[in-house]
Design a protein around this motif. Sequence first.
Motif, PDB file in Angstrom:
ATOM      1  N   PHE A  58     -22.627 -63.501 -82.414  1.00  0.00           N
ATOM      2  CA  PHE A  58     -22.679 -62.801 -83.701  1.00  0.00           C
ATOM      3  C   PHE A  58     -21.773 -61.578 -83.683  1.00  0.00           C
ATOM      4  O   PHE A  58     -21.303 -61.148 -82.626  1.00  0.00           O
ATOM      5  N   SER A  59     -21.529 -61.050 -84.882  1.00  0.00           N
ATOM      6  CA  SER A  59     -20.714 -59.844 -85.018  1.00  0.00           C
ATOM      7  C   SER A  59     -21.396 -58.909 -86.006  1.00  0.00           C
ATOM      8  O   SER A  59     -22.044 -59.358 -86.951  1.00  0.00           O
ATOM      9  N   ALA A  60     -21.219 -57.621 -85.762  1.00  0.00           N
ATOM     10  CA  ALA A  60     -21.797 -56.612 -86.653  1.00  0.00           C
ATOM     11  C   ALA A  60     -20.694 -55.675 -87.102  1.00  0.00           C
ATOM     12  O   ALA A  60     -19.888 -55.221 -86.289  1.00  0.00           O
ATOM     13  N   ASN A 100     -16.300 -53.975 -71.132  1.00  0.00           N
ATOM     14  CA  ASN A 100     -16.929 -54.808 -72.164  1.00  0.00           C
ATOM     15  C   ASN A 100     -17.758 -55.995 -71.687  1.00  0.00           C
ATOM     16  O   ASN A 100     -17.963 -56.921 -72.448  1.00  0.00           O
ATOM     17  N   ASP A 101     -18.223 -55.972 -70.442  1.00  0.00           N
ATOM     18  CA  ASP A 101     -19.004 -57.123 -69.990  1.00  0.00           C
ATOM     19  C   ASP A 101     -20.403 -56.714 -69.546  1.00  0.00           C
ATOM     20  O   ASP A 101     -20.617 -55.601 -69.073  1.00  0.00           O
ATOM     21  N   VAL A 102     -21.322 -57.676 -69.679  1.00  0.00           N
ATOM     22  CA  VAL A 102     -22.678 -57.481 -69.172  1.00  0.00           C
ATOM     23  C   VAL A 102     -22.884 -58.479 -68.039  1.00  0.00           C
ATOM     24  O   VAL A 102     -22.665 -59.682 -68.207  1.00  0.00           O
ATOM     25  N   ALA A 110     -22.901 -61.804 -70.692  1.00  0.00           N
ATOM     26  CA  ALA A 110     -22.529 -61.563 -72.088  1.00  0.00           C
ATOM     27  C   ALA A 110     -21.210 -60.818 -72.150  1.00  0.00           C
ATOM     28  O   ALA A 110     -20.827 -60.133 -71.204  1.00  0.00           O
ATOM     29  N   GLY A 111     -20.523 -60.972 -73.278  1.00  0.00           N
ATOM     30  CA  GLY A 111     -19.257 -60.280 -73.479  1.00  0.00           C
ATOM     31  C   GLY A 111     -19.218 -59.641 -74.860  1.00  0.00           C
ATOM     32  O   GLY A 111     -19.940 -60.055 -75.781  1.00  0.00           O
ATOM     33  N   ILE A 112     -18.381 -58.636 -74.975  1.00  0.00           N
ATOM     34  CA  ILE A 112     -18.272 -57.863 -76.215  1.00  0.00           C
ATOM     35  C   ILE A 112     -16.807 -57.774 -76.610  1.00  0.00           C
ATOM     36  O   ILE A 112     -15.951 -57.510 -75.763  1.00  0.00           O
ATOM     37  N   LEU A 113     -16.534 -57.975 -77.874  1.00  0.00           N
ATOM     38  CA  LEU A 113     -15.168 -57.823 -78.391  1.00  0.00           C
ATOM     39  C   LEU A 113     -15.214 -56.907 -79.610  1.00  0.00           C
ATOM     40  O   LEU A 113     -15.749 -57.286 -80.649  1.00  0.00           O
ATOM     41  N   VAL A 114     -14.694 -55.693 -79.458  1.00  0.00           N
ATOM     42  CA  VAL A 114     -14.672 -54.742 -80.569  1.00  0.00           C
ATOM     43  C   VAL A 114     -13.286 -54.765 -81.195  1.00  0.00           C
ATOM     44  O   VAL A 114     -12.279 -54.644 -80.492  1.00  0.00           O
ATOM     45  N   GLY A 129     -18.311 -57.715 -81.823  1.00  0.00           N
ATOM     46  CA  GLY A 129     -18.661 -59.116 -81.599  1.00  0.00           C
ATOM     47  C   GLY A 129     -19.369 -59.269 -80.266  1.00  0.00           C
ATOM     48  O   GLY A 129     -18.930 -58.717 -79.257  1.00  0.00           O
ATOM     49  N   ILE A 130     -20.470 -60.005 -80.279  1.00  0.00           N
ATOM     50  CA  ILE A 130     -21.273 -60.159 -79.061  1.00  0.00           C
ATOM     51  C   ILE A 130     -21.556 -61.631 -78.803  1.00  0.00           C
ATOM     52  O   ILE A 130     -21.964 -62.368 -79.711  1.00  0.00           O
ATOM     53  N   GLY A 131     -21.304 -62.057 -77.585  1.00  0.00           N
ATOM     54  CA  GLY A 131     -21.642 -63.419 -77.177  1.00  0.00           C
ATOM     55  C   GLY A 131     -22.557 -63.349 -75.967  1.00  0.00           C
ATOM     56  O   GLY A 131     -22.229 -62.693 -74.977  1.00  0.00           O
TER      57      GLY A 131
END
Length: 246
Positions: A58-60, A100-102, A110-114, A129-131
């Motif tokens: 999802f993305s916020a 940007n990684d968990v 999980a990964g994050i894309l801003v 964006g979060i996956g």
Amino acid sequence: DSFVIDWRAHCTSTNSALIEATPADDGFIHVLIADRQSAGRGRRGRQWLSWDDGSLTFSALWRFAPGAPVPAGLSLVAGLALARALEELGAQGVQLKWPNDVLIHGDKLAGILVELLPGRGRTPAAVIGIGINLQLPADAQVPEQRGVTDLAHALDSAPPTRATVLAAVLAELRSLLDTYAAAGFVALRDAWQQRNAFADLPVCISGEAETLQGICRGVDEDGALLLETAVGMRRVLVGDVSLRAG
Ligand code: ATP
Ligand code: BTN
């Protein structure tokens, strides 16, 4: 209380679709979630893989105050929100890999894309964006990735539903974004550093122009990485750089 959520069956990339939709500046955090993402993206055009029910993608869209400093720390804020939400759901040993990684036990959960949206006369905004891997198929193959894990492993049980995980992450995101807007990254720095996967470890940072080697000494008040090198402390800005154990 303050989200508008659009839950779709299919998207190419929730980041792309949310940027395309450019939701109204109405005070809400607009969220786009997809059951299935066919062209999920990481940084530098890399692929993010997902498996329908086995993944949460999802993305916020978050608008920051006009005149606010460039939100360099946003992917760290999002990472911290993710870590706290996963901990609330029972995961232990959640760590953050700058920027940007968990990770759990060194494997990527999980990964994050801003991505920043130009203001075009309006308040500028960021798409976060979060996956998250909830339950990977047994034969999952992720290219270029050294180690991959999922929430089912972390909890040693069937993972919670996507709606449960989404709700936990959004609640943390809302609260940490409020803190970030009011007080800046510095207010979240200690909480981020407590989960730093590479604290005081040798790392290698590769960017387009150069590769730096040193000891990771945490992050500064803006979220830049502090690297102790042979020639002194260097600040590495959040950008298209990769961190590896070194
Ligand atoms: P780097 O380690 O170089 O900083 P990164 O880990 O931040 O990169 P991106 O540059 O954003 O990652 O690119 C996405 C990468 O994530 C892909 O190259 C792939 O290796 C990995 N990946 C893709 N899908 C998944 C997934 N579902 N779970 C874990 N890792 C994945
Ligand atoms: C990373 O590789 O670390 C970043 C991956 C980010 C993936 C998420 S999934 C939802 C959103 N839509 C995308 O296309 N990418 C992000």
